[in-house]
Scaffold this active site. Sequence first.
Site, PDB file in Angstrom:
ATOM      1  N   ALA A   1       1.042  -6.673  -2.541  1.00 13.29           N
ATOM      2  CA  ALA A   1       0.955  -5.312  -2.031  1.00 13.29           C
ATOM      3  C   ALA A   1      -0.248  -4.603  -2.616  1.00 13.29           C
ATOM      4  O   ALA A   1      -0.758  -4.965  -3.670  1.00 13.29           O
ATOM      5  CB  ALA A   1       2.236  -4.546  -2.372  1.00 13.29           C
ATOM      6  N   SER A   2      -0.698  -3.590  -1.898  1.00 16.05           N
ATOM      7  CA  SER A   2      -1.840  -2.786  -2.307  1.00 16.05           C
ATOM      8  C   SER A   2      -3.031  -3.712  -2.577  1.00 16.05           C
ATOM      9  O   SER A   2      -3.512  -4.368  -1.667  1.00 16.05           O
ATOM     10  CB  SER A   2      -1.474  -1.935  -3.520  1.00 16.05           C
ATOM     11  OG  SER A   2      -2.258  -0.765  -3.545  1.00 16.05           O
TER      12      SER A   2
END
Length: 735
Positions: A511-512
Amino acid sequence: MLKSQCSQLQTIGQGVAMRSNFVLRLKISQKCVFPSFTSPSVIIATSQYRAFQHNNLGAYQKSWNLDNWQCLSHSCNGIELHKEFQSVSKLLMQLKLQRSLFSRAALDEKQQSAENAQEENEQPSVHMEEPGEDNGAWKEEAFPLGEFKYKKIEGWNSFLVKLKMLIAVPWERVKKGSVLNMKLRGQISDQFPSRFSSGLSLPKICENFIKAAQDPRISGIYLQIEPLNCGWGKIDEIRRHILDYKKSGKFIVCYIPVCGEKEYYLACTCGELYAPPGAYITLYGLKVQASFLGGVLEKAGVQPQIQRIGKYKSAGDQLSRKNMSKENCEMLTALLDDIYDNWVSKIASAQGKAKGDIENLLNEGIYKVERLKEEGLITDIKYDDEVRTMLKERLGQKLDRELQVVDYGKYSRVRKWTLGLSGGRDKIAVIRASGSISRVRGRFSTSRSGIVGEQFIEKIQQVRDSKRYKAVILRIDSPGGDALASDLMWREIRLLAASKPVIASMADVAASGGYYMAMAAGVVLSENLTLTGSIGVVTGKFNLNSLYERIGFNKEIISRGRFAELDAEQRPFRPDEEELFAKSAQNAYKQFRDKAAFSRSMSVDKMEAVAQGRVWTGKAASSLGLVDAIGGFSRAVAIAKEKAGIPLEKKVSLVELSRGSPSLLEFISGGADALASILSLIRLDESVKDLFEEFSPSGVQARMDGIICQLLGEHRDGQVFLKLIKDYLSSIDTL
């Protein structure tokens, strides 16, 4: 001829809303595919295409302006495509629009065959498809599944395997009729173990299941599961390998003295399941919780000034808020619903029950092992010694002797070569990226301290320059980190993907900044419950003015330049500083979002709808176009072979490029209690340093919130302030 075909395309496309995420197919004669990055466009491929295929294909693009019939082109490295049409009619065998090298999927082979059979008789036609629809461009069926196919070793191969076992070194020898005893407990790393590491490694666990299925010396597996400290992605990977192992016909018996939802989810896959009479059973349901330090910091005189871009980007909320935001609650609820639904569905399927029955049992609150047996959720109630006695009877071993077993550690040293499972001549590079992302290595960083951008880029460049590897699998298990490092790695992965196939395989979380890396690959895979997305950024600083006044500390600065004191911690932002700070964060977010849209061939508007810092499960991300397909590492290998033109049935050698040797600090700290207090102080110093670096104006973060990481059941470096408090308390204890 070409003009009339484009005219027909223009006529068919009239009145249709065109977006970059559509797939247009123009059928004329034979196949011809060329990269396309803009919308809508028609690509002309000539004999020159093959000469360009190993260069930066993103630059070699031709698009038609349907109003004036002029061909536009881009150039790269001094090479410009022809703008003339005089020889096109001779060179053009077929005109067909398909997604680019960085598309989310290839066309289904069966669909291609059907198109080839019909194209002689069909008129040119245009078909539009969107992600999530039932079409060949995004269907998972377009990719090979990479399923394990058990094949018993017979004949000449059996003789060779026996010969290899005979000449094996002592620590690789296993007695015939042995039971593989694996204890799964605590944290499970996605990295291959280093020389001195003693923890559990997901690659080794999975490899042991594969070896045990083929090893004639192994009669079965005795799997002991205790509380696990990892995410659902790794659990699903292990679960898949248990199912593959069972294809061999050998038994697998599971023992669970401590059983929560995650442990039972894995254990029920075995089929034969035992628990002791006093087992700790806690099948109560699933939850997610968030902790907030806003009130604590307020009383301490610390004011976090956080800029987070994206309404769902909750990183920083732990420090700045006292409660959960509406958007964060919405996101966490959706994640929990996906995890809960998956848990109930898989348990019901494994036990042959209806989902409603499993939910009813869960709502009862199961804490007695007898209740599990009554409902058929376990096979029987037995102590460990009783299970071992049962196995000795099953295998015909003497009851007055210990069960003949080989443990996880020893069996992990058995090479695949011994069992005839070694790879072929074609090599696929495997690069593992686990942990938080930083740009450079810190003073006390170890080889397991996360993803260091400059080191990762070196590996990518080495693979790109090497002719040894036919494809690359990028295995990601990261909640993100430094935004600049993520962007630099994205660029290098894109360059690598222009020269050879790159497949991104997600573990627990990508994620990110972790997704930033993955989206650069040609194909992106995740598990159903991988946490991914979180396309957003967060940055900030701490205003320590009140704290300094309380303790009598003063700090004065002489500066030149209007914004020279932007990061000064002894005062809050001025209005103009706060405006500049917000613009800087917004700019970082736009770069992330726009590159995500470009990488996934989506319009910016559509990407904005799924970005905003929101975290998705892999299942949801697949339907939204952020992920291409659901699957584990074995499927990534199968797709890499297909993309590299290697027959699926042909063996390949997987070359692990991320095997790290332990540093001196790691080796000493692992066994030297005398250094405990020193190391504790070092950790405290590093925690303070990390805390201020991560939320300084120069340290923009593409990081997933630490609150979300609690869904993984594992502590992450994202919870820096909690880590600071923990290290502070431990330093007091050791002084």
